[in-house]
Design an enzyme around this catalytic site. Structure first.
Site, PDB file in Angstrom:
ATOM      1  N   HIS A  47       0.670  59.093  46.344  1.00  0.00           N
ATOM      2  CA  HIS A  47       1.550  59.473  45.236  1.00  0.00           C
ATOM      3  C   HIS A  47       1.233  60.917  44.850  1.00  0.00           C
ATOM      4  O   HIS A  47       0.121  61.224  44.438  1.00  0.00           O
ATOM      5  CB  HIS A  47       1.349  58.529  44.046  1.00  0.00           C
ATOM      6  CG  HIS A  47       1.688  57.110  44.393  1.00  0.00           C
ATOM      7  ND1 HIS A  47       0.858  56.054  44.100  1.00  0.00           N
ATOM      8  CD2 HIS A  47       2.767  56.590  45.014  1.00  0.00           C
ATOM      9  CE1 HIS A  47       1.427  54.927  44.529  1.00  0.00           C
ATOM     10  NE2 HIS A  47       2.578  55.226  45.090  1.00  0.00           N
ATOM     11  N   GLU A  66      -8.341  53.044  42.184  1.00  0.00           N
ATOM     12  CA  GLU A  66      -7.706  53.688  41.024  1.00  0.00           C
ATOM     13  C   GLU A  66      -8.812  54.290  40.165  1.00  0.00           C
ATOM     14  O   GLU A  66      -9.665  53.581  39.628  1.00  0.00           O
ATOM     15  CB  GLU A  66      -6.916  52.654  40.206  1.00  0.00           C
ATOM     16  CG  GLU A  66      -5.775  51.994  40.966  1.00  0.00           C
ATOM     17  CD  GLU A  66      -4.516  52.866  41.039  1.00  0.00           C
ATOM     18  OE1 GLU A  66      -4.502  53.934  40.396  1.00  0.00           O
ATOM     19  OE2 GLU A  66      -3.572  52.459  41.741  1.00  0.00           O
ATOM     20  N   GLU A 103      -0.634  62.340  41.605  1.00  0.00           N
ATOM     21  CA  GLU A 103      -1.957  61.821  41.211  1.00  0.00           C
ATOM     22  C   GLU A 103      -2.998  62.847  41.617  1.00  0.00           C
ATOM     23  O   GLU A 103      -3.547  62.826  42.721  1.00  0.00           O
ATOM     24  CB  GLU A 103      -2.163  60.437  41.838  1.00  0.00           C
ATOM     25  CG  GLU A 103      -1.116  59.467  41.289  1.00  0.00           C
ATOM     26  CD  GLU A 103      -1.157  58.081  41.908  1.00  0.00           C
ATOM     27  OE1 GLU A 103      -0.318  57.255  41.528  1.00  0.00           O
ATOM     28  OE2 GLU A 103      -2.024  57.836  42.768  1.00  0.00           O
ATOM     29  N   HIS A 116      -6.374  56.942  44.162  1.00  0.00           N
ATOM     30  CA  HIS A 116      -5.198  57.060  43.285  1.00  0.00           C
ATOM     31  C   HIS A 116      -5.643  57.284  41.846  1.00  0.00           C
ATOM     32  O   HIS A 116      -6.798  57.070  41.496  1.00  0.00           O
ATOM     33  CB  HIS A 116      -4.389  55.751  43.300  1.00  0.00           C
ATOM     34  CG  HIS A 116      -3.688  55.478  44.576  1.00  0.00           C
ATOM     35  ND1 HIS A 116      -2.318  55.503  44.695  1.00  0.00           N
ATOM     36  CD2 HIS A 116      -4.166  55.170  45.807  1.00  0.00           C
ATOM     37  CE1 HIS A 116      -1.978  55.211  45.940  1.00  0.00           C
ATOM     38  NE2 HIS A 116      -3.076  55.000  46.635  1.00  0.00           N
TER      39      HIS A 116
HETATM   40 ZN   LIG Z   1      -0.937  55.833  43.144  1.00  0.00          ZN
END
Ligand SMILES: [Zn+2]
Length: 344
Positions: free
Chosen positions: A60, A222, A63, A158
């Site tokens: 993404h 994350e 990020e 992420h």
């Molecule tokens: Zn992500």
């Protein structure tokens, strides 16, 4: 920091001048660097140890913190400050979305792996093309000559769109009955990641691809909340940075002893997909990931279908009412005792 740093762009982003065409460099310490594509950098020390490590970011593109971590690691590899002990693939997964300053250009890339990029013949977009190439690069990296005996690792970094009751957490892809790894859980703990979400079915994420198709220990990690470039408080990522650097630079790094009490383990209770135009989430936009809801509370409506909490306590995660029809709009998870896990 200035993201438009020419040296970084030279290996990371598709560049109008084609800077990222070809790149091969041998460092003074013997490490060989090879650029296979924009944002696809293989680094191989003269004496490579028993691991093959993939570190990826920017599946993404907005990020930013993981991109900054990777950028600094690669800069330190190139300057000789970070001496690698293992063959490493540094991946900027979706440079086009970074350049666009968006999560993705046309389609969420983390729904396109394990062949999903080719599920609609004739449908081509930047994410589909890139996901197909990334699968090839990762397979090519792991299957290098004489590498079969090596431990395959992949950490896909992420940051989340929303706040989280657990700031850092990792998604452990579905293992098809294989045991979970204590060593990996301990490594993640040393990265500051003690909350683990277990997937119970195949998914189309990058980490599931590496886990299921490349037999890697692979995780979606994350690390915090999305911020623009330059606004990340990098101290919040210090444990992850330090532990990843130790992983790359020590031939046999020792992590904290495994202790099941140190981990919070969740499994997916339900996956709620949006199937109708009229799809609504019945809680505020700023509700944090892992917020608990009580039995009976209304979570979502999908046309006439009501989704209420079924178990005594379910926590919500990754809510997004705006996903395309047919995609996942919400997960609910429940905590389970770590002692219940089959571990090796
Ligand atoms: Zn992500």
């Amino acid at each position: 920091m200035n993201f438009a740093d020419a040296d970084f762009l030279a290996w990371s982003c598709a560049h109008p001048d084609g800077v990222a065409d070809q790149f091969h460099q041998r460092l003074d310490n013997g490490t060989e660097l090879q650029l296979w594509d924009s944002g696809v950098l293989v680094a191989e020390p003269a004496q490579a140890g028993d691991k093959q490590v993939v570190i990826s970011c920017a599946v993404h593109g907005n990020e930013t913190a993981p991109i900054e971590l990777l950028r600094d690691m690669v800069a330190d590899v190139r300057s000789g400050k970070l001496q690698l002990a293992h063959r490493t693939l540094f991946l900027i997964a979706n440079p086009a979305s970074i350049n666009a300053g968006r999560r993705f250009v046309e389609e969420n890339m983390n729904r396109l792996f394990s062949g999903e990029h080719s599920n609609a013949p004739g449908m081509i977009n930047p994410e589909r093309e890139r996901a197909a190439k990334l699968e090839q690069y990762v397979q090519q990296f792991y299957s290098a000559a004489e590498a079969d005996e090596k431990t395959r690792l992949h950490y896909d970094l992420h940051t989340a769109i929303r706040d989280s009751a657990h700031e850092k957490f990792a998604v452990y892809p579905f293992l098809h009955g294989k045991p979970y790894s204590k060593e990996q859980l301990s490594f993640l703990r040393d990265c500051g990641v003690t909350t683990i979400l277990l997937n119970q079915e195949p998914t189309t994420t990058f980490s599931y691809f590496s886990s299921a198709h490349c037999q890697a220990h692979a995780f979606t990690v994350e690390l915090g909340k999305v911020k623009p470039f330059g606004e990340n408080d990098m101290r919040r990522f210090a444990d992850a940075d330090r532990s990843l650097r130790r992983l790359l630079s020590e031939s046999a790094p020792q992590w904290s002893a495994f202790d099941s009490d140190k981990h919070q383990i969740y499994e997916v209770a339900r996956t709620i997909n949006r199937t109708q135009q009229d799809f609504r989430l019945h809680f505020a936009d700023d509700v944090a990931n892992f917020t608990p809801f009580q039995q009976g509370e209304l979570l979502a409506t999908d046309g006439d279908i009501e989704y209420r909490v079924e178990q005594p306590q379910e926590r919500i995660i990754f809510p997004n009412a705006k996903v395309a029809i047919g995609q996942r709009a919400l997960l609910t998870v429940v905590e389970i005792p770590a002692q219940r896990l089959q571990l090796v």
